[in-house]
Write a protein that holds these residues in place. Structure first.
Motif, PDB file in Angstrom:
ATOM      1  N   GLN A  76     -25.550  71.749 -26.754  1.00  0.00           N
ATOM      2  CA  GLN A  76     -24.207  71.872 -27.312  1.00  0.00           C
ATOM      3  C   GLN A  76     -24.311  71.992 -28.826  1.00  0.00           C
ATOM      4  O   GLN A  76     -25.306  71.587 -29.426  1.00  0.00           O
ATOM      5  CB  GLN A  76     -23.344  70.655 -26.957  1.00  0.00           C
ATOM      6  N   ALA A  77     -23.279  72.575 -29.422  1.00  0.00           N
ATOM      7  CA  ALA A  77     -23.252  72.708 -30.874  1.00  0.00           C
ATOM      8  C   ALA A  77     -23.081  71.340 -31.522  1.00  0.00           C
ATOM      9  O   ALA A  77     -22.470  70.436 -30.953  1.00  0.00           O
ATOM     10  CB  ALA A  77     -22.113  73.632 -31.281  1.00  0.00           C
ATOM     11  N   PHE A  78     -23.641  71.203 -32.721  1.00  0.00           N
ATOM     12  CA  PHE A  78     -23.527  69.967 -33.503  1.00  0.00           C
ATOM     13  C   PHE A  78     -23.927  68.757 -32.671  1.00  0.00           C
ATOM     14  O   PHE A  78     -23.234  67.736 -32.625  1.00  0.00           O
ATOM     15  CB  PHE A  78     -22.101  69.810 -34.042  1.00  0.00           C
ATOM     16  N   PHE A  79     -25.072  68.884 -32.027  1.00  0.00           N
ATOM     17  CA  PHE A  79     -25.570  67.848 -31.117  1.00  0.00           C
ATOM     18  C   PHE A  79     -26.142  66.661 -31.889  1.00  0.00           C
ATOM     19  O   PHE A  79     -25.970  65.509 -31.495  1.00  0.00           O
ATOM     20  CB  PHE A  79     -26.671  68.461 -30.245  1.00  0.00           C
ATOM     21  N   ALA A  80     -26.830  66.957 -33.006  1.00  0.00           N
ATOM     22  CA  ALA A  80     -27.481  65.892 -33.776  1.00  0.00           C
ATOM     23  C   ALA A  80     -27.387  66.190 -35.262  1.00  0.00           C
ATOM     24  O   ALA A  80     -27.345  67.348 -35.680  1.00  0.00           O
ATOM     25  CB  ALA A  80     -28.949  65.754 -33.368  1.00  0.00           C
ATOM     26  N   CYS A  81     -27.349  65.123 -36.041  1.00  0.00           N
ATOM     27  CA  CYS A  81     -27.342  65.257 -37.497  1.00  0.00           C
ATOM     28  C   CYS A  81     -28.403  64.324 -38.074  1.00  0.00           C
ATOM     29  O   CYS A  81     -28.469  63.145 -37.728  1.00  0.00           O
ATOM     30  CB  CYS A  81     -25.978  64.896 -38.073  1.00  0.00           C
ATOM     31  N   VAL A  82     -29.232  64.877 -38.961  1.00  0.00           N
ATOM     32  CA  VAL A  82     -30.232  64.086 -39.683  1.00  0.00           C
ATOM     33  C   VAL A  82     -29.836  64.085 -41.154  1.00  0.00           C
ATOM     34  O   VAL A  82     -29.664  65.145 -41.754  1.00  0.00           O
ATOM     35  CB  VAL A  82     -31.650  64.661 -39.527  1.00  0.00           C
ATOM     36  N   VAL A  83     -29.690  62.895 -41.721  1.00  0.00           N
ATOM     37  CA  VAL A  83     -29.311  62.757 -43.125  1.00  0.00           C
ATOM     38  C   VAL A  83     -30.546  62.378 -43.931  1.00  0.00           C
ATOM     39  O   VAL A  83     -31.279  61.447 -43.580  1.00  0.00           O
ATOM     40  CB  VAL A  83     -28.214  61.686 -43.307  1.00  0.00           C
ATOM     41  N   SER A  84     -30.770  63.119 -45.022  1.00  0.00           N
ATOM     42  CA  SER A  84     -31.954  62.927 -45.866  1.00  0.00           C
ATOM     43  C   SER A  84     -31.513  62.720 -47.313  1.00  0.00           C
ATOM     44  O   SER A  84     -30.518  63.308 -47.747  1.00  0.00           O
ATOM     45  CB  SER A  84     -32.854  64.164 -45.769  1.00  0.00           C
ATOM     46  N   PRO A  85     -32.240  61.916 -48.091  1.00  0.00           N
ATOM     47  CA  PRO A  85     -31.837  61.700 -49.485  1.00  0.00           C
ATOM     48  C   PRO A  85     -32.153  62.859 -50.417  1.00  0.00           C
ATOM     49  O   PRO A  85     -31.571  62.959 -51.493  1.00  0.00           O
ATOM     50  CB  PRO A  85     -32.626  60.447 -49.888  1.00  0.00           C
ATOM     51  N   ILE A 131     -28.048  69.696 -37.281  1.00  0.00           N
ATOM     52  CA  ILE A 131     -27.673  69.749 -38.688  1.00  0.00           C
ATOM     53  C   ILE A 131     -28.591  68.807 -39.456  1.00  0.00           C
ATOM     54  O   ILE A 131     -28.756  67.646 -39.081  1.00  0.00           O
ATOM     55  CB  ILE A 131     -26.210  69.293 -38.904  1.00  0.00           C
ATOM     56  N   VAL A 132     -29.196  69.314 -40.528  1.00  0.00           N
ATOM     57  CA  VAL A 132     -29.992  68.461 -41.414  1.00  0.00           C
ATOM     58  C   VAL A 132     -29.437  68.643 -42.819  1.00  0.00           C
ATOM     59  O   VAL A 132     -29.287  69.775 -43.287  1.00  0.00           O
ATOM     60  CB  VAL A 132     -31.485  68.837 -41.394  1.00  0.00           C
ATOM     61  N   GLY A 133     -29.108  67.550 -43.484  1.00  0.00           N
ATOM     62  CA  GLY A 133     -28.511  67.719 -44.797  1.00  0.00           C
ATOM     63  C   GLY A 133     -28.562  66.489 -45.667  1.00  0.00           C
ATOM     64  O   GLY A 133     -28.949  65.405 -45.234  1.00  0.00           O
ATOM     65  N   THR A 134     -28.165  66.688 -46.919  1.00  0.00           N
ATOM     66  CA  THR A 134     -28.034  65.587 -47.867  1.00  0.00           C
ATOM     67  C   THR A 134     -26.607  65.057 -47.815  1.00  0.00           C
ATOM     68  O   THR A 134     -25.680  65.793 -47.449  1.00  0.00           O
ATOM     69  CB  THR A 134     -28.385  66.064 -49.278  1.00  0.00           C
ATOM     70  N   PRO A 135     -26.391  63.788 -48.156  1.00  0.00           N
ATOM     71  CA  PRO A 135     -25.078  63.168 -47.934  1.00  0.00           C
ATOM     72  C   PRO A 135     -23.909  63.892 -48.578  1.00  0.00           C
ATOM     73  O   PRO A 135     -22.881  64.136 -47.923  1.00  0.00           O
ATOM     74  CB  PRO A 135     -25.260  61.762 -48.527  1.00  0.00           C
TER      75      PRO A 135
END
Length: 435
Positions: A76-85, A131-135
């Motif tokens: 599914q879309a937008f299944f997981a999000c990883v937040v990195s500094p 999705i992988v991104g900064t805050p």
């Protein structure tokens, strides 16, 4: 006689599916690391995780594989999000998702600052799974990008969690936690456990399993740690001496300020050493280009601030040099974690002056060990002093001149000399790097 403990030898033993095992083998992953061996089975059984392990121990794989396995069962879309500094770490994490999931049609989007936001809009419109991104940039898109939300998110990962809980990220992290579903899996990963991480665990995890393959403050046992006690006026000479002795080795040199990275890289190049700098004041394209130059071996010395200390995986960094001693033992651990990764040997050298003895002693005390002192060679330093002083004088003049030119044309960081070294023309990276 006590029963022999089960020795896990493969990812299959952990419960990883055949498709992902094959993907691991294609990347050269044959044996799980300790954090992977302990974390993956719990993750595959649906547990929230707190993973504490030294840098270079395979933490990223410990959360990427369980997420991909769950995604293969129900895409599914937008299944997981990883937040990195940091932006660089976010890009690196996304690359690992892509490498392991490319054969299964897994789509991944990177949302970080100083990158083309219109391109990010387009990538989100393609409904990526990961999705992988900064805050800050994640919050920006959640607030302003139509059709993008976390209402159906299944997995949330906070990588380098202790850093994400610092004041500069606190507001954005709170906003992200406010919009993600309560019914989700949450993973916190870090090399150091702080009180803030413990506090967050009570707020956003449900009966988490704590995987701790490192003490609160520790470094890997394949890392040899040394120091020189040097009068402050000879620090530059000592640095040049070390780099001359280790010429050809892949080396990261950590400084305290952005200005110092640029000055040191310039005067080292004036002395014939292949050095390049990276700092938070550089634009994202320049930072990425500098990292690529270092990874590809075109420059074997990377002068950097703590922006390069978190999570970045350079396959073969031989030496980490602390030109400036960090005030926090945690920062020291992350810095030296750029070498001696994945079981390889590495060397950490600290150049300590009298003003830094207190910070250095704090690092030794927190790690519960005494580093090996190497003898400071005064005669060698005196021989280098004239050449180093002249190289610094020329470099300072260039910085002043390029700064004046940049002010006139409205440039971003005044790094005209680095532009030439990277092959930048009119503010844009050229396709070919001139030697």
């Amino acid at each position: 006689m006590a029963e022999d403990k089960l020795v896990i030898k493969t990812f299959t033993d952990l419960g990883v599916c055949d498709k992902l095992v094959e993907a691991c083998e294609n990347l050269g992953w044959k044996t799980p690391s300790k954090i992977q061996a302990e974390a993956i089975p719990h993750a595959l059984h649906g547990k929230d995780l707190i993973g504490l392990a030294q840098t270079g121990s395979g933490k990223t794989g410990a959360f990427v594989l369980p997420i991909l396995q769950a995604l293969l069962e129900s895409q599914q879309a937008f299944f997981a999000c990883v937040v990195s500094p940091t932006r660089e770490l976010a890009i690196q994490i996304a690359d690992q998702f892509k490498a392991l999931g490319s054969g299964f049609g897994i789509k991944c989007a990177v949302l970080v600052g100083e990158e083309d936001i219109m391109e990010q809009y387009i990538n989100l419109a393609r409904l990526p799974h990961i999705i992988v991104g900064t805050p800050g940039r994640l919050v920006d898109h959640l607030s302003n990008t139509k059709g993008f939300s976390f209402h159906a998110l299944k997995y949330l990962v906070l990588d380098e969690a202790d850093c994400l809980l610092e004041d500069k990220f606190q507001k954005s992290i709170d906003e992200i936690l406010d919009v993600v579903p309560r019914e989700r899996k949450t993973y916190l990963f870090s090399a150091t456990m702080t009180r803030k991480v413990q506090k967050l665990q009570r707020v956003c995890l449900r009966n988490p399993v704590k995987i701790e393959v490192a003490s609160k403050y520790s470094t890997v046992n394949t890392l040899n740690q040394h120091y020189y006690l040097v009068p402050s006026k000879y620090k530059d000479c000592q640095l040049v001496y070390i780099l001359g002795e280790k010429r050809g080795f892949s080396t990261m040199v950590f400084t305290r300020t952005c200005g110092a990275t640029r000055l040191i890289a310039l005067f080292l190049r004036n002395l014939g050493l292949r050095a390049i700098s990276i700092s938070g004041k550089m634009t994202q394209p320049r930072r990425l280009e500098a990292l690529n130059q270092f990874k590809e071996g075109k420059c074997n010395i990377l002068i950097c601030t703590n922006v390069a200390s978190r999570g970045l995986d350079f396959p073969c960094v031989d030496i980490v040099i602390n030109y400036d001693i960090p005030e926090s033992p945690k920062d020291y651990i992350h810095r030296v974690g750029r070498t001696a990764r994945a079981g390889r040997l590495g060397v950490a050298i600290s150049i300590v002056d009298s003003y830094e003895l207190e910070s250095f002693s704090k690092i030794e005390n927190c790690l519960g060990m005494k580093f090996t002192e190497l003898p400071f060679q005064l005669e060698e330093a005196l021989l280098l002093m004239e050449r180093v002083s002249e190289a610094k004088r020329i470099s300072r003049r260039r910085i002043q001149e390029s700064g004046s030119k940049e002010k006139k044309r409205g440039g971003d960081d005044g790094d005209e000399d680095t532009e030439k070294y990277l092959g930048v023309k009119n503010g844009k990276l050229s396709k070919r790097i001139k030697k």
